[in-house]
Design a protein around this motif. Structure first.
Motif, PDB file in Angstrom:
ATOM      1  N   GLY A 174       0.791  -1.228   0.000  1.00  0.00           N
ATOM      2  CA  GLY A 174       0.000   0.000   0.000  1.00  0.00           C
ATOM      3  C   GLY A 174       0.818   1.270   0.000  1.00  0.00           C
ATOM      4  N   GLU A 175       2.098   1.144  -0.395  1.00  0.00           N
ATOM      5  CA  GLU A 175       2.979   2.315  -0.371  1.00  0.00           C
ATOM      6  C   GLU A 175       2.750   3.264  -1.540  1.00  0.00           C
ATOM      7  OE1 GLU A 175       5.036   3.188   2.031  1.00  0.00           O
ATOM      8  OE2 GLU A 175       4.408   1.440   3.181  1.00  0.00           O
ATOM      9  N   PHE A 176       1.976   2.831  -2.537  1.00  0.00           N
ATOM     10  CA  PHE A 176       1.757   3.682  -3.701  1.00  0.00           C
ATOM     11  C   PHE A 176       0.471   4.496  -3.601  1.00  0.00           C
ATOM     12  CE2 PHE A 176       4.601   0.930  -6.604  1.00  0.00           C
ATOM     13  CZ  PHE A 176       5.715   1.572  -6.098  1.00  0.00           C
ATOM     14  N   THR A 177      -0.014   4.632  -2.377  1.00  0.00           N
ATOM     15  CA  THR A 177      -1.144   5.526  -2.126  1.00  0.00           C
ATOM     16  C   THR A 177      -0.583   6.891  -1.756  1.00  0.00           C
ATOM     17  OG1 THR A 177      -2.410   3.659  -1.255  1.00  0.00           O
ATOM     18  CG2 THR A 177      -3.217   5.859  -0.725  1.00  0.00           C
ATOM     19  N   SER A 178      -1.211   7.945  -2.228  1.00  0.00           N
ATOM     20  CA  SER A 178      -0.741   9.295  -1.875  1.00  0.00           C
ATOM     21  C   SER A 178      -0.697   9.447  -0.362  1.00  0.00           C
ATOM     22  CB  SER A 178      -1.683  10.348  -2.473  1.00  0.00           C
ATOM     23  OG  SER A 178      -1.612  10.321  -3.884  1.00  0.00           O
ATOM     24  N   ALA A 180       0.659  12.055   3.162  1.00  0.00           N
ATOM     25  CA  ALA A 180       0.964  13.418   3.627  1.00  0.00           C
ATOM     26  C   ALA A 180       1.564  13.355   5.023  1.00  0.00           C
ATOM     27  CB  ALA A 180      -0.310  14.267   3.645  1.00  0.00           C
ATOM     28  N   THR A 181       2.395  14.341   5.307  1.00  0.00           N
ATOM     29  CA  THR A 181       2.910  14.525   6.664  1.00  0.00           C
ATOM     30  C   THR A 181       2.408  15.875   7.150  1.00  0.00           C
ATOM     31  OG1 THR A 181       4.906  13.207   6.259  1.00  0.00           O
ATOM     32  CG2 THR A 181       4.961  14.756   8.109  1.00  0.00           C
ATOM     33  N   THR A 243       2.269  11.097   9.729  1.00  0.00           N
ATOM     34  CA  THR A 243       2.335  10.763   8.309  1.00  0.00           C
ATOM     35  C   THR A 243       1.267   9.708   8.058  1.00  0.00           C
ATOM     36  OG1 THR A 243       4.710  11.238   8.134  1.00  0.00           O
ATOM     37  CG2 THR A 243       3.756   9.808   6.450  1.00  0.00           C
ATOM     38  N   PHE A 244       0.432   9.939   7.064  1.00  0.00           N
ATOM     39  CA  PHE A 244      -0.658   8.991   6.801  1.00  0.00           C
ATOM     40  C   PHE A 244      -0.952   8.920   5.309  1.00  0.00           C
ATOM     41  CE2 PHE A 244      -2.389  13.166   7.743  1.00  0.00           C
ATOM     42  CZ  PHE A 244      -3.288  13.394   6.708  1.00  0.00           C
ATOM     43  N   LYS A 245      -1.612   7.847   4.928  1.00  0.00           N
ATOM     44  CA  LYS A 245      -1.981   7.642   3.533  1.00  0.00           C
ATOM     45  C   LYS A 245      -3.408   8.102   3.300  1.00  0.00           C
ATOM     46  CE  LYS A 245       1.024   3.644   3.310  1.00  0.00           C
ATOM     47  NZ  LYS A 245       1.083   2.180   3.328  1.00  0.00           N
ATOM     48  N   ASN A 286       2.920  13.702  -0.835  1.00  0.00           N
ATOM     49  CA  ASN A 286       3.461  12.788  -1.847  1.00  0.00           C
ATOM     50  C   ASN A 286       2.329  12.238  -2.703  1.00  0.00           C
ATOM     51  OD1 ASN A 286       6.254  12.823  -0.975  1.00  0.00           O
ATOM     52  ND2 ASN A 286       5.541  11.721   0.835  1.00  0.00           N
ATOM     53  N   ASP A 287       2.150  12.821  -3.894  1.00  0.00           N
ATOM     54  CA  ASP A 287       1.165  12.311  -4.846  1.00  0.00           C
ATOM     55  C   ASP A 287       1.848  11.287  -5.735  1.00  0.00           C
ATOM     56  OD1 ASP A 287      -1.200  13.618  -4.191  1.00  0.00           O
ATOM     57  OD2 ASP A 287      -0.493  15.467  -5.115  1.00  0.00           O
ATOM     58  N   MET A 288       1.284  10.107  -5.845  1.00  0.00           N
ATOM     59  CA  MET A 288       1.923   9.014  -6.556  1.00  0.00           C
ATOM     60  C   MET A 288       1.589   9.002  -8.048  1.00  0.00           C
ATOM     61  SD  MET A 288       3.967   7.233  -4.803  1.00  0.00           S
ATOM     62  CE  MET A 288       4.480   7.070  -3.102  1.00  0.00           C
ATOM     63  N   ASP A 289       2.614   9.218  -8.882  1.00  0.00           N
ATOM     64  CA  ASP A 289       2.498   8.981 -10.312  1.00  0.00           C
ATOM     65  C   ASP A 289       3.562   7.948 -10.682  1.00  0.00           C
ATOM     66  OD1 ASP A 289       4.944  10.310 -10.369  1.00  0.00           O
ATOM     67  OD2 ASP A 289       4.014  12.235 -10.830  1.00  0.00           O
ATOM     68  N   GLU A 290       3.685   7.588 -11.956  1.00  0.00           N
ATOM     69  CA  GLU A 290       4.615   6.521 -12.349  1.00  0.00           C
ATOM     70  C   GLU A 290       6.064   6.861 -12.009  1.00  0.00           C
ATOM     71  OE1 GLU A 290       5.740   3.705 -16.181  1.00  0.00           O
ATOM     72  OE2 GLU A 290       4.129   5.184 -16.362  1.00  0.00           O
ATOM     73  N   VAL A 291       6.438   8.115 -12.240  1.00  0.00           N
ATOM     74  CA  VAL A 291       7.817   8.533 -11.946  1.00  0.00           C
ATOM     75  C   VAL A 291       8.091   8.436 -10.447  1.00  0.00           C
ATOM     76  CG1 VAL A 291       9.436  10.471 -11.979  1.00  0.00           C
ATOM     77  CG2 VAL A 291       7.961  10.043 -13.961  1.00  0.00           C
TER      78      VAL A 291
END
Length: 337
Positions: A174-178, A180-181, A243-245, A286-291
């Protein structure tokens, strides 16, 4: 007469030496790791950190059956000592790479963090003789690890197969979920049963929250305000930082954090949640995109590579415990941390 004077002088000198020796008591050493002496205060900081980590996973850990053939306390003490051994390896690698010197800014930041820690954890530092310099050393290890991971990890370039596998693992975790801290201050408007307070008490809570918000908007450090005013029980251990998803917090909070608030600025309005009134500052988003996902996978691979290298090095170290080590036990400080 001369002999009397000489005798007096010798007595005075002896007194001065005795005072000097008693005034400079030697620091208690609990272990030696690869010839590096581990003081009792430093070890207690590592042990307390280990203790809190274990309790966060299993609150009643001290009442469970033996872990890996050891009592829970023995297990925690060994984990703490193993952590120190790892950081001695970090220090060695940093020295070999010539990156063991901290900058003036890094030293200043460490000193300030250590000062705040000592001021906000009075029971711990008083009961166990922890000094600011002890916590500074603890933080210096962490800073050296950052440098070692950055330099040593950067030399390892993963292949496509490793990258795919790492991305798969991170996705499953579940690390690829946006994420925030944030730093927040909570002013409760609920009683212990979770019921909203009577209107007059609720108004008082909102007024207190507005006062804190105004202080933050006028430039007061929100971390310091959290220590002073927050009614979140965890503030003593996290200084109001989480820090949470996405999907883990209440919708009213996430709407602000992920869609409205500016990074690095205190949100100019109170946020009402099921707990009460929140004052929030988004520290990182942290917004997750492919990069971003590929970068996260590369960091994981490089971190794992460095951890493996350091663990192998630390496994070669000779670790000797002193009698003082056996006299140290798990700490019970209530809510203090």
């Amino acid at each position: 007469m001369k002999s009397i004077s000489r005798t007096l002088i010798m007595l005075v000198l002896a007194s001065i030496m005795a005072f000097g020796l008693t005034g400079c008591a030697k620091e208690t050493i609990v272990a030696t790791v690869n010839s590096e002496k581990v003081s009792e205060p430093l070890y207690r900081i590592f042990l307390w950190s280990t203790q809190r980590g274990l309790e966060s996973i299993l609150p009643n850990i001290w009442d469970v059956d033996p872990i890996e053939g050891k009592t829970p306390e023995e297990f925690a003490k060994e984990r703490a000592l193993k952590s120190i051994t790892y950081y001695v390896a970090v220090k060695q690698k940093a020295e070999e790479a010539g990156i063991n010197k901290l900058t003036k800014e890094e030293k200043s930041a460490i000193k300030e963090s250590a000062k705040n820690y000592v001021e906000t954890n009075k029971e711990f530092v008083t009961n166990y003789g922890i000094k600011q310099k002890d916590y500074e050393k603890f933080l210096e290890y962490g800073k050296l690890e950052e440098k070692v991971v950055s330099q040593l990890g950067g030399t390892y370039i993963p292949n496509e197969e490793e990258l795919k596998e790492a991305m798969k693992v991170l996705e499953e975790e579940g690390e690829f979920t946006s994420s925030a801290t944030i730093t927040h201050v909570l002013i409760k408007n609920k009683d212990e049963q979770g019921n909203t307070l009577p209107s007059d008490k609720d108004a008082e809570a909102k007024k207190r929250a507005e006062d804190v918000l105004n202080q933050a908007l006028n430039g007061e450090d929100l971390t310091i305000l959290a220590r002073k005013y927050s009614e979140d029980a965890a503030v003593s251990t996290n200084d109001g930082q989480y820090t949470f998803k996405k999907g883990e917090m209440e919708e009213s909070l996430e709407e602000v954090v992920f869609n409205e608030a500016k990074i690095g600025a205190v949100y100019p309005k109170l946020i009402e949640t099921s707990m009460g009134y929140e004052i929030v500052k988004v520290e990182e988003l942290n917004d997750m995109d492919e990069v971003t996902m590929k970068e996260a996978a590369i960091r994981k691979i490089q971190q794992d590579f460095v951890n493996h290298e350091l663990s192998e090095l630390s496994a070669t170290y000779k670790v000797e415990k002193t009698e003082s080590y056996e006299n140290i036990h798990i700490m019970n400080l209530g809510e203090e941390s």
